[in-house]
Motif scaffolding. Structure first.
Motif, PDB file in Angstrom:
ATOM      1  N   MET A   1       0.831  -1.181   0.000  1.00  0.00           N
ATOM      2  CA  MET A   1       0.000   0.000   0.000  1.00  0.00           C
ATOM      3  C   MET A   1       0.877   1.246   0.000  1.00  0.00           C
ATOM      4  N   ALA A   2       1.577   1.428  -1.059  1.00  0.00           N
ATOM      5  CA  ALA A   2       2.481   2.570  -1.174  1.00  0.00           C
ATOM      6  C   ALA A   2       1.714   3.867  -1.067  1.00  0.00           C
ATOM      7  N   ASP A   3       2.341   4.842  -0.434  1.00  0.00           N
ATOM      8  CA  ASP A   3       1.764   6.167  -0.255  1.00  0.00           C
ATOM      9  C   ASP A   3       0.474   6.145   0.565  1.00  0.00           C
ATOM     10  N   ALA A   4       0.274   5.092   1.339  1.00  0.00           N
ATOM     11  CA  ALA A   4      -0.918   5.002   2.184  1.00  0.00           C
ATOM     12  C   ALA A   4      -0.584   5.516   3.573  1.00  0.00           C
ATOM     13  N   ARG A   5      -1.629   5.853   4.297  1.00  0.00           N
ATOM     14  CA  ARG A   5      -1.441   6.260   5.680  1.00  0.00           C
ATOM     15  C   ARG A   5      -2.461   5.537   6.532  1.00  0.00           C
ATOM     16  N   CYS A   6      -2.108   5.279   7.773  1.00  0.00           N
ATOM     17  CA  CYS A   6      -2.997   4.592   8.704  1.00  0.00           C
ATOM     18  C   CYS A   6      -3.567   5.594   9.687  1.00  0.00           C
ATOM     19  N   VAL A   7      -4.858   5.475   9.901  1.00  0.00           N
ATOM     20  CA  VAL A   7      -5.565   6.276  10.895  1.00  0.00           C
ATOM     21  C   VAL A   7      -6.125   5.276  11.886  1.00  0.00           C
ATOM     22  N   TYR A   8      -5.868   5.477  13.160  1.00  0.00           N
ATOM     23  CA  TYR A   8      -6.290   4.487  14.144  1.00  0.00           C
ATOM     24  C   TYR A   8      -7.032   5.137  15.306  1.00  0.00           C
ATOM     25  N   GLY A   9      -7.883   4.317  15.923  1.00  0.00           N
ATOM     26  CA  GLY A   9      -8.716   4.777  17.027  1.00  0.00           C
ATOM     27  C   GLY A   9     -10.142   5.009  16.553  1.00  0.00           C
ATOM     28  N   VAL A  10     -11.100   4.769  17.431  1.00  0.00           N
ATOM     29  CA  VAL A  10     -12.511   4.858  17.057  1.00  0.00           C
ATOM     30  C   VAL A  10     -12.874   6.250  16.542  1.00  0.00           C
ATOM     31  N   ASN A  11     -12.596   7.283  17.296  1.00  0.00           N
ATOM     32  CA  ASN A  11     -13.001   8.626  16.869  1.00  0.00           C
ATOM     33  C   ASN A  11     -12.268   9.113  15.621  1.00  0.00           C
ATOM     34  N   PRO A  12     -10.955   8.938  15.503  1.00  0.00           N
ATOM     35  CA  PRO A  12     -10.291   9.355  14.261  1.00  0.00           C
ATOM     36  C   PRO A  12     -10.799   8.613  13.024  1.00  0.00           C
ATOM     37  N   VAL A  13     -11.060   7.315  13.132  1.00  0.00           N
ATOM     38  CA  VAL A  13     -11.576   6.562  11.989  1.00  0.00           C
ATOM     39  C   VAL A  13     -12.993   7.022  11.664  1.00  0.00           C
ATOM     40  N   ARG A  14     -13.797   7.239  12.685  1.00  0.00           N
ATOM     41  CA  ARG A  14     -15.159   7.753  12.491  1.00  0.00           C
ATOM     42  C   ARG A  14     -15.119   9.090  11.739  1.00  0.00           C
ATOM     43  N   GLU A  15     -14.217   9.973  12.135  1.00  0.00           N
ATOM     44  CA  GLU A  15     -14.086  11.282  11.491  1.00  0.00           C
ATOM     45  C   GLU A  15     -13.597  11.144  10.041  1.00  0.00           C
ATOM     46  N   LEU A  16     -12.655  10.255   9.805  1.00  0.00           N
ATOM     47  CA  LEU A  16     -12.173  10.023   8.447  1.00  0.00           C
ATOM     48  C   LEU A  16     -13.309   9.555   7.542  1.00  0.00           C
ATOM     49  N   LEU A  17     -14.119   8.635   8.029  1.00  0.00           N
ATOM     50  CA  LEU A  17     -15.243   8.136   7.237  1.00  0.00           C
ATOM     51  C   LEU A  17     -16.284   9.228   6.986  1.00  0.00           C
ATOM     52  N   ALA A  18     -16.403  10.156   7.908  1.00  0.00           N
ATOM     53  CA  ALA A  18     -17.379  11.241   7.748  1.00  0.00           C
ATOM     54  C   ALA A  18     -16.892  12.320   6.794  1.00  0.00           C
ATOM     55  N   THR A  19     -15.593  12.593   6.790  1.00  0.00           N
ATOM     56  CA  THR A  19     -15.085  13.731   6.027  1.00  0.00           C
ATOM     57  C   THR A  19     -14.385  13.358   4.717  1.00  0.00           C
ATOM     58  N   ARG A  20     -13.764  12.191   4.668  1.00  0.00           N
ATOM     59  CA  ARG A  20     -13.013  11.782   3.468  1.00  0.00           C
ATOM     60  C   ARG A  20     -13.244  10.304   3.156  1.00  0.00           C
ATOM     61  N   PRO A  21     -14.492   9.896   3.017  1.00  0.00           N
ATOM     62  CA  PRO A  21     -14.755   8.462   2.833  1.00  0.00           C
ATOM     63  C   PRO A  21     -14.148   7.872   1.567  1.00  0.00           C
ATOM     64  N   ARG A  22     -13.999   8.655   0.514  1.00  0.00           N
ATOM     65  CA  ARG A  22     -13.467   8.112  -0.743  1.00  0.00           C
ATOM     66  C   ARG A  22     -11.978   7.816  -0.667  1.00  0.00           C
ATOM     67  N   THR A  23     -11.309   8.334   0.364  1.00  0.00           N
ATOM     68  CA  THR A  23      -9.877   8.060   0.501  1.00  0.00           C
ATOM     69  C   THR A  23      -9.606   6.755   1.229  1.00  0.00           C
ATOM     70  N   VAL A  24     -10.626   6.188   1.873  1.00  0.00           N
ATOM     71  CA  VAL A  24     -10.432   4.986   2.705  1.00  0.00           C
ATOM     72  C   VAL A  24     -10.399   3.746   1.821  1.00  0.00           C
ATOM     73  N   GLU A  25      -9.298   3.022   1.888  1.00  0.00           N
ATOM     74  CA  GLU A  25      -9.121   1.808   1.089  1.00  0.00           C
ATOM     75  C   GLU A  25      -9.678   0.584   1.803  1.00  0.00           C
ATOM     76  N   VAL A  26      -9.453   0.501   3.111  1.00  0.00           N
ATOM     77  CA  VAL A  26      -9.917  -0.634   3.903  1.00  0.00           C
ATOM     78  C   VAL A  26      -9.901  -0.233   5.373  1.00  0.00           C
ATOM     79  N   VAL A  27     -10.794  -0.845   6.150  1.00  0.00           N
ATOM     80  CA  VAL A  27     -10.793  -0.667   7.600  1.00  0.00           C
ATOM     81  C   VAL A  27     -10.574  -2.032   8.227  1.00  0.00           C
TER      82      VAL A  27
END
Length: 83
Positions: A1-27
């Motif tokens: 997963m080159a150039d990928a970044r990991c977001v961890y924790g319930v609230n940060p992942v929740r926020e990522l899904l709310a604000t940038r859902p198209r950037t999420v490759e997998v949870v």
């Protein structure tokens, strides 16, 4: 997963899904993990078409990094693009 970044924790992942859902490759969710926050994340991923995969906690530890508190959830997203 080159150039990928990991977001961890319930609230940060929740926020990522709310604000940038198209950037999420997998949870990744920890096996046997429960709780309202994780249930909400699974439901939101289902609605958005984001893949959810179950992993053992030690695998999430490796993704999140040493000493990180992932709370049983890690999202892998594409690299940030700045305008």
């Amino acid at each position: 997963m080159a150039d990928a970044r990991c977001v961890y924790g319930v609230n940060p992942v929740r926020e990522l899904l709310a604000t940038r859902p198209r950037t999420v490759e997998v949870v990744f969710v920890a096996a046997h993990a429960t709780g309202a926050g994780l249930r909400e994340i699974r439901e939101r991923c289902g609605a958005l078409g984001v893949p959810v995969e179950t992993r053992e906690r030690h695998a999430l530890d490796g993704l999140a990094g040493a000493g990180a508190v992932h709370q049983g959830v890690v999202a892998v997203a594409g690299a940030l693009v700045y305008a």
